[in-house]
Scaffold this motif. Structure first.
Motif, PDB file in Angstrom:
ATOM      1  N   SER A 339       0.803  -1.232   0.000  1.00 36.33           N
ATOM      2  CA  SER A 339       0.000   0.000   0.000  1.00 36.33           C
ATOM      3  C   SER A 339       0.828   1.271   0.000  1.00 36.33           C
ATOM      4  CB  SER A 339      -0.942   0.004   1.218  1.00 36.33           C
ATOM      5  OG  SER A 339      -1.820  -1.088   1.183  1.00 36.33           O
ATOM      6  N   ARG A 340       2.100   1.175  -0.208  1.00 38.62           N
ATOM      7  CA  ARG A 340       2.939   2.372  -0.227  1.00 38.62           C
ATOM      8  C   ARG A 340       2.443   3.356  -1.293  1.00 38.62           C
ATOM      9  NH1 ARG A 340       9.115   1.440  -0.309  1.00 38.62           N
ATOM     10  NH2 ARG A 340       8.436  -0.232  -1.669  1.00 38.62           N
ATOM     11  N   GLY A 341       2.388   4.632  -0.929  1.00 39.21           N
ATOM     12  CA  GLY A 341       2.023   5.677  -1.878  1.00 39.21           C
ATOM     13  C   GLY A 341       0.571   6.087  -1.841  1.00 39.21           C
ATOM     14  N   ARG A 342      -0.302   5.327  -1.183  1.00 35.51           N
ATOM     15  CA  ARG A 342      -1.714   5.717  -1.101  1.00 35.51           C
ATOM     16  C   ARG A 342      -1.914   6.662   0.082  1.00 35.51           C
ATOM     17  NH1 ARG A 342      -4.196   2.999  -4.887  1.00 35.51           N
ATOM     18  NH2 ARG A 342      -3.309   0.995  -5.532  1.00 35.51           N
ATOM     19  N   THR A 343      -2.945   7.501  -0.002  1.00 38.03           N
ATOM     20  CA  THR A 343      -3.267   8.337   1.145  1.00 38.03           C
ATOM     21  C   THR A 343      -3.952   7.488   2.203  1.00 38.03           C
ATOM     22  OG1 THR A 343      -5.458   8.968   0.336  1.00 38.03           O
ATOM     23  CG2 THR A 343      -3.589  10.331  -0.368  1.00 38.03           C
ATOM     24  N   ILE A 344      -3.994   8.017   3.425  1.00 36.65           N
ATOM     25  CA  ILE A 344      -4.670   7.291   4.502  1.00 36.65           C
ATOM     26  C   ILE A 344      -6.135   7.079   4.149  1.00 36.65           C
ATOM     27  CG2 ILE A 344      -5.493   7.541   6.888  1.00 36.65           C
ATOM     28  CD1 ILE A 344      -2.797   8.714   7.607  1.00 36.65           C
ATOM     29  N   ARG A 345      -6.763   8.078   3.540  1.00 32.74           N
ATOM     30  CA  ARG A 345      -8.178   7.933   3.171  1.00 32.74           C
ATOM     31  C   ARG A 345      -8.356   6.843   2.122  1.00 32.74           C
ATOM     32  NH1 ARG A 345      -9.435  13.078   2.225  1.00 32.74           N
ATOM     33  NH2 ARG A 345     -10.086  13.297   4.397  1.00 32.74           N
ATOM     34  N   GLN A 346      -7.518   6.835   1.095  1.00 32.89           N
ATOM     35  CA  GLN A 346      -7.601   5.780   0.077  1.00 32.89           C
ATOM     36  C   GLN A 346      -7.368   4.410   0.704  1.00 32.89           C
ATOM     37  OE1 GLN A 346      -4.516   7.136  -2.546  1.00 32.89           O
ATOM     38  NE2 GLN A 346      -5.910   8.285  -3.869  1.00 32.89           N
ATOM     39  N   PHE A 347      -6.387   4.344   1.570  1.00 33.69           N
ATOM     40  CA  PHE A 347      -6.063   3.075   2.229  1.00 33.69           C
ATOM     41  C   PHE A 347      -7.246   2.562   3.038  1.00 33.69           C
ATOM     42  CE2 PHE A 347      -4.623   0.822   6.013  1.00 33.69           C
ATOM     43  CZ  PHE A 347      -3.783  -0.159   5.488  1.00 33.69           C
ATOM     44  N   LEU A 348      -7.806   3.428   3.887  1.00 35.36           N
ATOM     45  CA  LEU A 348      -8.876   2.981   4.783  1.00 35.36           C
ATOM     46  C   LEU A 348     -10.151   2.654   4.023  1.00 35.36           C
ATOM     47  CD1 LEU A 348      -8.373   5.327   7.872  1.00 35.36           C
ATOM     48  CD2 LEU A 348      -7.764   2.915   7.641  1.00 35.36           C
ATOM     49  N   LEU A 349     -10.535   3.502   3.084  1.00 29.45           N
ATOM     50  CA  LEU A 349     -11.761   3.215   2.333  1.00 29.45           C
ATOM     51  C   LEU A 349     -11.608   1.942   1.510  1.00 29.45           C
ATOM     52  CD1 LEU A 349     -12.841   6.790   1.151  1.00 29.45           C
ATOM     53  CD2 LEU A 349     -13.689   5.467   3.093  1.00 29.45           C
ATOM     54  N   GLY A 350     -10.404   1.744   0.942  1.00 26.41           N
ATOM     55  CA  GLY A 350     -10.176   0.525   0.176  1.00 26.41           C
ATOM     56  C   GLY A 350     -10.152  -0.715   1.037  1.00 26.41           C
ATOM     57  N   VAL A 351      -9.408  -0.659   2.146  1.00 27.12           N
ATOM     58  CA  VAL A 351      -9.262  -1.840   3.009  1.00 27.12           C
ATOM     59  C   VAL A 351     -10.575  -2.164   3.726  1.00 27.12           C
ATOM     60  CG1 VAL A 351      -8.087  -2.746   5.044  1.00 27.12           C
ATOM     61  CG2 VAL A 351      -6.783  -1.534   3.305  1.00 27.12           C
ATOM     62  N   LEU A 352     -11.304  -1.142   4.175  1.00 28.42           N
ATOM     63  CA  LEU A 352     -12.522  -1.394   4.948  1.00 28.42           C
ATOM     64  C   LEU A 352     -13.681  -1.866   4.078  1.00 28.42           C
ATOM     65  CD1 LEU A 352     -12.587   1.597   7.469  1.00 28.42           C
ATOM     66  CD2 LEU A 352     -11.937  -0.762   7.930  1.00 28.42           C
ATOM     67  N   PHE A 353     -13.796  -1.315   2.861  1.00 27.34           N
ATOM     68  CA  PHE A 353     -15.037  -1.533   2.117  1.00 27.34           C
ATOM     69  C   PHE A 353     -14.907  -2.424   0.885  1.00 27.34           C
ATOM     70  CE2 PHE A 353     -15.727   2.528   4.360  1.00 27.34           C
ATOM     71  CZ  PHE A 353     -16.853   2.161   5.100  1.00 27.34           C
ATOM     72  N   ALA A 354     -13.751  -2.434   0.210  1.00 30.04           N
ATOM     73  CA  ALA A 354     -13.666  -3.230  -1.017  1.00 30.04           C
ATOM     74  C   ALA A 354     -13.720  -4.743  -0.740  1.00 30.04           C
ATOM     75  CB  ALA A 354     -12.402  -2.858  -1.800  1.00 30.04           C
ATOM     76  N   PRO A 355     -12.834  -5.299   0.103  1.00 33.15           N
ATOM     77  CA  PRO A 355     -12.948  -6.740   0.375  1.00 33.15           C
ATOM     78  C   PRO A 355     -14.229  -7.106   1.123  1.00 33.15           C
ATOM     79  CG  PRO A 355     -10.786  -5.888   1.015  1.00 33.15           C
ATOM     80  CD  PRO A 355     -11.671  -4.717   0.783  1.00 33.15           C
ATOM     81  N   ALA A 356     -14.685  -6.200   2.023  1.00 33.10           N
ATOM     82  CA  ALA A 356     -15.935  -6.466   2.740  1.00 33.10           C
ATOM     83  C   ALA A 356     -17.103  -6.531   1.765  1.00 33.10           C
ATOM     84  CB  ALA A 356     -16.177  -5.387   3.797  1.00 33.10           C
ATOM     85  N   GLY A 357     -17.107  -5.631   0.766  1.00 34.27           N
ATOM     86  CA  GLY A 357     -18.167  -5.666  -0.240  1.00 34.27           C
ATOM     87  C   GLY A 357     -18.141  -6.952  -1.040  1.00 34.27           C
ATOM     88  N   PHE A 358     -16.939  -7.416  -1.387  1.00 33.43           N
ATOM     89  CA  PHE A 358     -16.826  -8.686  -2.104  1.00 33.43           C
ATOM     90  C   PHE A 358     -17.375  -9.831  -1.258  1.00 33.43           C
ATOM     91  CE2 PHE A 358     -14.738 -12.594  -3.284  1.00 33.43           C
ATOM     92  CZ  PHE A 358     -14.706 -12.562  -4.680  1.00 33.43           C
ATOM     93  N   SER A 359     -17.047  -9.822   0.031  1.00 29.01           N
ATOM     94  CA  SER A 359     -17.542 -10.874   0.924  1.00 29.01           C
ATOM     95  C   SER A 359     -19.062 -10.875   0.980  1.00 29.01           C
ATOM     96  CB  SER A 359     -16.972 -10.680   2.335  1.00 29.01           C
ATOM     97  OG  SER A 359     -15.573 -10.816   2.339  1.00 29.01           O
ATOM     98  N   CYS A 360     -19.652  -9.683   1.009  1.00 31.03           N
ATOM     99  CA  CYS A 360     -21.112  -9.595   1.063  1.00 31.03           C
ATOM    100  C   CYS A 360     -21.745 -10.178  -0.199  1.00 31.03           C
ATOM    101  CB  CYS A 360     -21.545  -8.138   1.247  1.00 31.03           C
ATOM    102  SG  CYS A 360     -21.118  -7.444   2.868  1.00 31.03           S
ATOM    103  N   ILE A 361     -21.134  -9.923  -1.350  1.00 32.60           N
ATOM    104  CA  ILE A 361     -21.649 -10.509  -2.591  1.00 32.60           C
ATOM    105  C   ILE A 361     -21.524 -12.029  -2.542  1.00 32.60           C
ATOM    106  CG2 ILE A 361     -21.320 -10.641  -5.087  1.00 32.60           C
ATOM    107  CD1 ILE A 361     -20.239  -7.765  -4.975  1.00 32.60           C
ATOM    108  N   TRP A 362     -20.371 -12.499  -2.103  1.00 34.75           N
ATOM    109  CA  TRP A 362     -20.128 -13.949  -2.043  1.00 34.75           C
ATOM    110  C   TRP A 362     -21.139 -14.636  -1.127  1.00 34.75           C
ATOM    111  CZ3 TRP A 362     -16.326 -17.143  -4.291  1.00 34.75           C
ATOM    112  CH2 TRP A 362     -16.256 -18.431  -3.768  1.00 34.75           C
ATOM    113  N   PHE A 363     -21.327 -14.109   0.070  1.00 33.43           N
ATOM    114  CA  PHE A 363     -22.228 -14.768   1.026  1.00 33.43           C
ATOM    115  C   PHE A 363     -23.686 -14.666   0.596  1.00 33.43           C
ATOM    116  CE2 PHE A 363     -18.571 -14.554   3.912  1.00 33.43           C
ATOM    117  CZ  PHE A 363     -18.623 -15.832   4.449  1.00 33.43           C
ATOM    118  N   THR A 364     -24.052 -13.614  -0.134  1.00 38.33           N
ATOM    119  CA  THR A 364     -25.406 -13.559  -0.669  1.00 38.33           C
ATOM    120  C   THR A 364     -25.621 -14.661  -1.689  1.00 38.33           C
ATOM    121  OG1 THR A 364     -25.665 -11.177  -0.315  1.00 38.33           O
ATOM    122  CG2 THR A 364     -27.023 -12.176  -2.028  1.00 38.33           C
ATOM    123  N   ILE A 365     -24.673 -14.811  -2.606  1.00 36.45           N
ATOM    124  CA  ILE A 365     -24.837 -15.809  -3.668  1.00 36.45           C
ATOM    125  C   ILE A 365     -24.826 -17.225  -3.101  1.00 36.45           C
ATOM    126  CG2 ILE A 365     -23.678 -16.823  -5.679  1.00 36.45           C
ATOM    127  CD1 ILE A 365     -22.930 -13.990  -6.527  1.00 36.45           C
TER     128      ILE A 365
END
Length: 656
Positions: A339-365
């Protein structure tokens, strides 16, 4: 003096971690029954006595990170201000997810929603309310809270590692609290906790993975589901992981991560098309609403006023929080590394929501499909399979869909690759921790930890099967949860300096001495070149060191306590301003960067095919400044030091 084989490792961290890990392997192998009883007793005590702390700590992590992401500090970059990310968003997210919880979602994708549907804590079993609760609980366990745990460690390491120039190890996050004591035994103990916790968390995922891989073999080839078969599978995957980890991050883990993300979407897309499509799409919309609606209440709901449901919390929520905490040094350090080079906001929004969103899609299906099938054509058969043989449940679902064999092959391939990426990424991270944060640890160290990861997973299976593996994660999480609370304080303390540092930057920089004669040609050559590590080392030990010693001599004559310190390839000028004030630090150290696209010419490729170069970057006590001084002459380095010292005195005045 260290031998060449041991050069670069942190002796106490490495040998301490190795002794604990190998001791666990020997103990669990020789006394499996006694080890199982010990794990069970310790696990029960932690769940009963520390469960409230786990719940409170994880809730606090979520609040802390969300506030940080929306604050002005979210603009701070994880690295110098001019740094850019090493990986594209797609590759970055793929690597986040594959290392974070890939095996777990395959294992629990069908099983967890069905188990909550069959035995809900707050609703009548097998009703619409039970189905809603099942999906809401599953989203809660695999969503933002899980990734907030990882993000705490990842943010601390990325900030102090890339912004402050500290080694990429767990102890670095404690420098604002412990100061230089992190370089001694106290820091080694922190790193040993991190290694042992990582092994416990990784063993949990590997235990789930081998059970699912065994079930795949049972479904496709009639392979028996036995402990011996699972141990053989662990040995095979460990061997493959050892080969993969030897290829490094860019060549091995990155490509596997991209492949499994694509394969995951292919599998989900097929099931969405072959299954009850409209129901699954409607369920996803409602599941999102249920998750958001219960987000706060479930965060702090520990069933303090009930007796029986509290056992449910220990079995489910507390186990998950402990699992994520025990695995957080591994995932946190891994996501920091990428994650070098990303801002703290980019890092947190990406880490908190992108994989979590994928998990939500997976568990729904997978989860909603399983519930729908269980209520309709399966008539309870899927629930029965989950209760009797959880790893087989996924393939029971496939039986009610067209092309079931194809789906089973895809799922089996996914499990195998998730297994390998988790094992080799874990080995790489542990090797980094035990080698003073070296981003490319020596080969033998990576291979050693890959073998140890497989050995710990196998021996925990001997000492009580999957239950023992899960209990080990809960036990390892107890000290790590306390460490993570202090990490949050370290992050806040470190970032609080950014405001004052920005205010001090209003002072103009000292002009660079004019070049004379052919000097400007030498400087231009340094700017457009892409040096090797040896060239940067020569510059640091030569020009940079001479310049800093000249400044130190002048300051000493003026009664300022100054010293020049060499170590780990860097040189630093440290000026003591008094007992209650932080030292002024001007450090020059080598920093590895990806070769820019315009430089990847045929000539560059001819130099051994290298894709990275080095810079002599400036770091102050508050972090990296993001520029390269390679090619400066002695006078220019001195002028740069004096300019920063002037700014630092202004910064101190603003804070006093």
């Amino acid at each position: 003096m260290q031998t060449p084989q041991l050069k670069g490792i942190a002796p106490l961290s490495f040998f301490g971690s190795a002794i604990v890990s190998l001791g666990l392997i020997i103990y669990a192998s020789l006394n499996p029954d006694q080890a199982a009883a010990l794990f069970k007793t310790a696990n029960s005590w932690i769940v009963q006595e520390l469960g409230w702390f786990y719940m409170l700590a994880v809730g606090g992590f979520v609040i802390f990170l969300l506030c940080l992401a929306i604050s002005p500090l979210g603009k701070v970059r994880l690295g110098p201000d001019d740094s850019t990310p090493d990986y594209s968003y797609g590759t970055w997210i793929a690597m986040l997810f594959s290392a974070g919880m890939g095996i777990g979602i395959v294992f629990y994708g069908v099983a967890e929603p069905i188990m909550h549907f069959q035995s809900p804590p707050d609703a009548t079993a097998r009703t619409p309310d039970a189905a809603r609760d099942a999906m809401s609980i599953t989203f809660f366990h695999w969503g933002v809270h899980a990734w907030a745990i990882y993000a705490v460690v990842g943010l601390a390491l990325a900030y102090f590692g890339f912004r402050r120039g500290e080694p990429l190890v767990i102890r670095s996050a404690f420098r604002p609290i412990l100061g230089d004591r992190v370089n001694g035994p106290m820091g080694d103990i922190i790193d040993i906790f991190a290694v042992v916790g990582t092994l416990a968390g990784l063993s949990t995922s590997l235990g789930l993975g081998v059970a699912q891989l065994n079930a795949t073999g049972t479904y496709l080839f009639g392979l028996p589901q036995t402990e011996n078969i699972q141990l053989i599978l662990i040995a095979i995957v460990t061997l493959l992981a050892t080969l993969t980890v030897a290829t490094g991050l860019d060549n091995g883990i990155r490509r596997l991560s991209e492949f499994i993300l694509i394969l995951s979407f292919v599998l989900m897309g097929l099931i969405l098309i072959l299954g009850p499509t409209r129901f699954l799409l409607q369920s996803f919309v409602e599941n999102i609403g249920l998750y958001i609606n219960s987000f706060v209440s479930r965060t702090f709901h520990i069933y303090a006023y009930e007796d029986q449901p509290s056992d449910w919390v220990g079995t489910w929520t507390l186990f998950y929080w402990a699992w994520w905490i025990s695995w957080s040094p591994f995932v946190g350090l891994f996501i920091a590394r990428i994650s070098r080079g990303r801002t703290i906001r980019q890092f947190l929004l990406g880490v908190l929501f992108a994989p979590a969103g994928f998990s939500c899609i997976w568990f729904t299906i997978f989860g909603d499909l399983a519930i729908w099938l269980d209520l309709n054509p399966a008539q309870g058969a899927i629930s029965s399979t989950v209760a009797e043989n959880m790893p087989i449940a996924l393939f029971t679902v496939f039986e009610y869909l067209p092309f079931s064999t194809l789906l089973a092959w895809l799922a089996g391939l996914l499990v195998a690759i998730y297994f390998i990426t988790a094992s080799d990424a874990g080995a790489l991270v542990i090797a980094m921790i035990t080698s003073k944060g070296d981003e490319e640890p020596v080969l033998w160290l990576r291979v050693f930890w890959a073998l140890v990861c497989g050995g710990v997973a196998g021996c925990l299976l001997l000492a009580g099967g999957l239950d023992a593996v899960e209990m080990a994660a809960v036990i390892a999480a107890a000290p790590l949860s306390i460490v993570m609370v202090f990490m949050c304080y370290g992050i806040w303390k470190g970032l609080s300096d950014e405001v004052a540092l920005s205010a001090s930057a209003v002072l103009p920089a000292a002009p660079m001495p004019a070049h004379e004669g052919a000097m400007w040609r030498l400087r231009l050559g340094a700017i457009v070149s892409h040096p090797r590590k040896s060239q940067i080392d020569d510059f640091i030990t030569g020009t940079a060191t001479e310049a800093l010693k000249a400044v130190q001599s002048e300051l000493t004559q003026r009664a300022h306590a100054a010293e020049v310190v060499n170590g780990d390839g860097a040189v630093a000028l440290r000026v003591n301003l008094g007992e209650n004030l932080s030292d002024f630090v001007y450090r020059v150290q080598p920093v590895s960067r990806p070769m820019p696209a315009y430089a990847l010419t045929d000539t560059a490729r001819g130099e051994g095919g290298r894709n990275r170069y080095y810079r002599a970057e400036v770091f102050l006590a508050q972090g990296g400044r993001g520029y390269d001084i390679y090619g400066y002459d002695r006078r220019e380095v001195i002028a740069d030091v004096v300019a920063h010292y002037d700014r630092y005195l202004h910064y101190v005045a603003l804070r006093s």
